[in-house]
Scaffold this active site. Structure first.
Site, PDB file in Angstrom:
ATOM      1  N   ASP A   1       0.859  -1.181   0.000  1.00  0.00           N
ATOM      2  CA  ASP A   1       0.000   0.000   0.000  1.00  0.00           C
ATOM      3  C   ASP A   1       0.893   1.228   0.000  1.00  0.00           C
ATOM      4  O   ASP A   1       2.093   1.140   0.241  1.00  0.00           O
ATOM      5  CB  ASP A   1      -0.886  -0.023   1.252  1.00  0.00           C
ATOM      6  CG  ASP A   1      -2.068   0.929   1.135  1.00  0.00           C
ATOM      7  OD1 ASP A   1      -2.186   1.589   0.099  1.00  0.00           O
ATOM      8  OD2 ASP A   1      -2.851   1.005   2.095  1.00  0.00           O
TER       9      ASP A   1
ATOM     10  N   ASP B   1      -0.962  -2.411   6.539  1.00  0.00           N
ATOM     11  CA  ASP B   1      -1.148  -2.082   7.957  1.00  0.00           C
ATOM     12  C   ASP B   1      -2.587  -1.762   8.319  1.00  0.00           C
ATOM     13  O   ASP B   1      -2.886  -1.502   9.481  1.00  0.00           O
ATOM     14  CB  ASP B   1      -0.261  -0.896   8.355  1.00  0.00           C
ATOM     15  CG  ASP B   1      -0.587   0.364   7.563  1.00  0.00           C
ATOM     16  OD1 ASP B   1      -1.452   0.299   6.662  1.00  0.00           O
ATOM     17  OD2 ASP B   1       0.020   1.417   7.841  1.00  0.00           O
TER      18      ASP B   1
ATOM     19  N   ASP C   1      -6.316  -4.078   4.051  1.00  0.00           N
ATOM     20  CA  ASP C   1      -5.264  -4.965   3.530  1.00  0.00           C
ATOM     21  C   ASP C   1      -5.425  -6.411   3.990  1.00  0.00           C
ATOM     22  O   ASP C   1      -4.702  -7.295   3.510  1.00  0.00           O
ATOM     23  CB  ASP C   1      -3.880  -4.466   3.994  1.00  0.00           C
ATOM     24  CG  ASP C   1      -3.572  -3.067   3.499  1.00  0.00           C
ATOM     25  OD1 ASP C   1      -3.873  -2.774   2.342  1.00  0.00           O
ATOM     26  OD2 ASP C   1      -3.035  -2.269   4.296  1.00  0.00           O
TER      27      ASP C   1
END
Length: 798
Positions: free
Chosen positions: A310, A543, A547
């Protein structure tokens, strides 16, 4: 225990005060505590007993007793010293690793906010008791079954039910342990804890159905060890019977010959070597602030060729900062009115994501009680707050009003890496969505600072041939700009995931693009699946709650400790310092360990290959294998044990390809076959010329040839030579010469006659030719199979 449970009835705990300290103590004493159901950790004694009393160690002791019983010299038991040293080193490494990991796991155990005696406290998840009132917000994993008593949240239950849809939970709604909060805040009363909770019952049922799978390398080794374990005893029995009954060999000689052959078949220390090396890798990672939950992830890391990540928290810092407010097209722009509206919106919003936190730092004010709050979720891409007089919506412009994302001003700011949000008013909120026409007030620009170490980190991955894929929920242009600033190769190739409507288009995009914007959590998972279907080994880092699905799908998952609880819980590796720049050291560790294990394992299997071939030959051909156990110990120590230990310490960044067992066997096969042919030639010579080559002389020639081929193998594995490898090779060669010239009586070695020297010279020359011929053939076959596999994969992709 059940009787004690019945003594304390379920309490409708006051959501404003929670349990008193006395009530908590009473429930703890009654066993109503949230103890986790987990595999029982091995005690120190269990580790020692497991490592010492292995099947092969016990077999070694049995063979030693056989030698003692037949009157063989004590020096022939020297192989037990090697076994003992290997076992002690392995046990010490495992215990060190166990101690450090236990300490780190305790320090970084999940923490939960709980209301007790009217005060909010933070306690470990396992310190919760039934009827506790806990506070939940976005990113929290629900630690036990509960019911909402105040507030409202959006929950994802995919980790326990398999369904990835968002589920709205309001007052009186049940919450399943193991699910996680996507948005909103609430207070919940725990109804079932510990073994009685939903996720614990699932865990217990899963334990009844199947064992936890071992890492691929350990699985392959277990198969190899089982095959050898099954074959070795009947082969040994047949060899002993053949020598005593058919050849009338003396018991002592027959026993020594059989034991020597069997010792050669046993991969002593190989399984323990792999276990210890993986445990040591986990230990070294832990010392760097990297917590590996499984040994298998170390092996997977060595094979990773695609890294998905990400933007926020990896490329950029976790914290966002407010930039500015911008007008929307030609609409009138009253900045003061927009700031007042944003202040009302932020004060009433839940601080459940980085965006709201950044805006609350800029727009702070007195909180006005809202009529309704709709928290942000990765699926909707917006959040909203409704008051008695008006309602506000903040979200992605291309979701709220796609036409506004085509304006020149929007494109300019996104190309600069700014995150652009649209702030609007609407009539009201109803059924989890806004009602009426959206009236834009302004664009809100946010930014995240690219990490200082980002360029260096991504340069490392480019150098190592690891492809980077940036998967984000933000606008693709903004993500691309940030990725370019971080030095990610191919970051100019971006795509809007909202245009990828089919699995086929998504799979094609996974091959063609580097940056993916406006990706939903489900699409993140599908992208990981697409990459894996194309034959890639994928590592996912993240995180946030968005995700989680992708982390579960990846071959290897890495989470930041500073992120959501659930991301850290489902990931195989957690970066405790939340520093993405630690990733190169994580990958390096995996590659070093697995490459070195494969190299060491090849050394071990050379002896096993020629010993098994010899055993089958001796069953059907009347030849004398006169090598003694003490002689085989010399060869094993200098060409297997010592070099495998020191070579395992070397740096090795090469990406691991192919299956472990296939790689190891293909490396060991040339030397193993070479040994078998040379020993057969010497035994045939001794058979037809017994006066020129008596058993002690034949044994000396054979052990010299085994050492010679062992050094050829070591030479091949050590190329290209550096100072360390040259020093190691020279030291081992010097040790062999010392053993031959100064300690020959200890190893039952005799002086070579001219005939024996001639035989050794011709055999050594043949060994060189055979070894490099077999090695070249092995490389050609491996290359052919690899090319064939690649062509098949490309054909499948087309």
């Amino acid at each position: 225990m059940k009787q004690m449970h019945a003594e304390i009835p379920v309490t409708l705990t006051d959501p404003s005060r929670g349990l008193s300290h006395g009530e908590v103590d009473a429930r703890a004493k009654a066993g109503l505590i949230n103890s986790a159901v987990r595999p029982q950790e091995k005690s120190t004694l269990a580790v020692i007993l497991t490592n010492f009393f292995t099947y092969f160690n016990l077999l070694f002791f049995f063979l030693a007793l056989c030698l003692l019983f037949t009157g063989s010299g004590v020096k022939n038991l020297l192989f037990l010293g090697v076994v003992l040293c290997n076992t002690v080193i392995t046990t010490v490494q495992e215990l060190r690793s166990k101690k450090l990991l236990s300490t780190l796991s305790l320090l970084h155990a999940p923490r939960v906010k709980v209301l007790r005696g009217g005060e909010v406290k933070e306690v470990g998840a396992e310190d919760l008791v039934r009827d506790d009132v806990i506070l939940l917000s976005a990113g929290n994993q629900i630690p036990a079954d509960a019911v909402v008593v105040e507030g409202a949240v959006q929950v994802n239950e995919s980790l326990v039910t398999g369904e990835a849809d968002e589920v709205a939970k309001t007052v009186s709604s049940p919450l399943l342990s193991g699910s996680f909060v996507l948005s909103g805040t609430c207070r919940a009363r725990l109804t079932q804890v510990g073994r009685d909770s939903f996720v614990s019952r699932l865990t217990l049922e899963a334990k009844k159905q199947k064992r936890i799978p071992r890492p691929g390398m350990m699985r392959a080794l277990s198969l190899l060890v089982r095959v050898i374990g099954v074959l070795i005893l009947p082969l040994g029995g047949l060899l002993l019977w053949q020598q005593l009954s058919l050849r009338n060999t003396a018991l002592t000689e027959a026993m020594q010959s059989t034991v020597t052959t069997l010792i050669g078949m046993i991969p002593e220390g190989l399984y323990l070597l792999v276990s210890a090396a993986l445990a040591l890798a986990v230990f070294r990672l832990a010392r760097r602030g990297i917590l590996a939950h499984t040994l298998g992830c170390v092996e997977t890391l060595a094979r990773v060729d695609v890294l998905c990540l990400d933007k926020t928290g990896t490329i950029t810092e976790n914290d966002m900062s407010f930039c500015a407010l911008y007008p929307v097209g030609d609409a009138p722009f009253d900045e003061e009115a927009a700031r007042r509206a944003l202040t009302r919106f932020c004060a009433a919003s839940d601080t459940d994501n980085a965006t709201v936190a950044a805006l609350q730092a800029e727009f702070s004010g007195e909180r006005e009680e809202p009529k309704a709050v709709l928290g942000f979720s990765s699926k909707k891409k917006y959040s909203a707050v409704a008051f008695s007089d008006e309602a506000f919506v903040l979200g992605a412009p291309d979701v709220l009003d796609p036409s506004l994302s085509d304006t020149e001003e929007f494109r300019t700011h996104t190309q600069n890496g700014e995150r652009m949000l649209l702030f609007c008013t609407c009539a009201s909120l109803k059924n989890g969505s806004f009602e009426g026409e959206l009236v834009p007030l302004c664009f809100v620009a946010l930014s995240s600072r690219v990490r200082e170490s980002a360029r260096e980190t991504f340069a490392y991955f480019a150098e190592q041939g690891v492809e980077i894929k940036v998967i984000s929920g933000d606008h693709p242009q903004a993500v691309s700009a940030v990725a370019l600033a971080a030095g990610i190769e191919g970051a100019e190739r971006y795509v809007d995931a909202t245009t990828l409507k089919t699995t086929r288009s998504l799979r094609r995009a996974a091959r063609e693009y580097t940056v993916f914007g406006r990706v939903t959590p489900e699409q993140k998972r599908e992208l990981i699946r697409a990459l894996r279907r194309d034959g890639h080994t994928v590592c996912m880092t993240g995180d946030g709650v968005n995700d989680v699905l992708a982390l579960k799908e990846a071959d290897c998952s890495v989470a930041m400790a500073s992120g959501s609880d659930v991301a850290a819980h489902v990931s195989q590796i957690v970066l405790l310092e939340s520093d993405f720049s630690a990733m190169p050291s994580v990958v390096d560790e995996g590659r070093q360990v697995i490459n070195n294990i494969q190299r060491s394992a090849a050394l071990y299997l050379v002896k096993n290959i020629f010993s098994f071939c010899l055993a089958f030959l001796l069953l059907f051909v009347n030849l004398s294998y006169s090598v003694r156990p003490i002689q085989l110990t010399l060869m094993s120590t200098l060409t297997i044990g010592v070099p495998s230990f020191f070579l395992a310490l070397e740096k090795n960044r090469e990406r691991v390809r192919g299956g472990f067992l296939a790689n190891v066997l293909s490396r060991a096969l040339p030397a193993g076959l070479c040994d078998f042919l040379l020993l057969t030639a010497v035994m045939l010579t001794a058979r037809f010329f017994p006066a020129l080559l008596p058993p002690p002389l034949a044994a000396t020639v054979m052990i010299l040839l085994l050492c010679f081929v062992g050094f050829l193998m070591l030479f091949s594995l050590s190329r290209p030579f550096n100072f360390f490898r040259t020093l190691l090779f020279s030291a081992l060669l010097a040790a062999l010469l010392v053993a031959l010239f100064l300690f020959s009586p200890l190893f039952d070695l005799v002086a070579l006659t001219p005939f024996a020297w001639g035989l050794f010279g011709v055999s050594a020359a043949g060994a060189v030719a055979l070894f490099f011929l077999f090695t070249a053939a092995q490389k050609k076959v491996s290359s052919f199979l690899f090319t064939r596999k690649e062509k098949k994969q490309k054909k499948s992709e087309a």
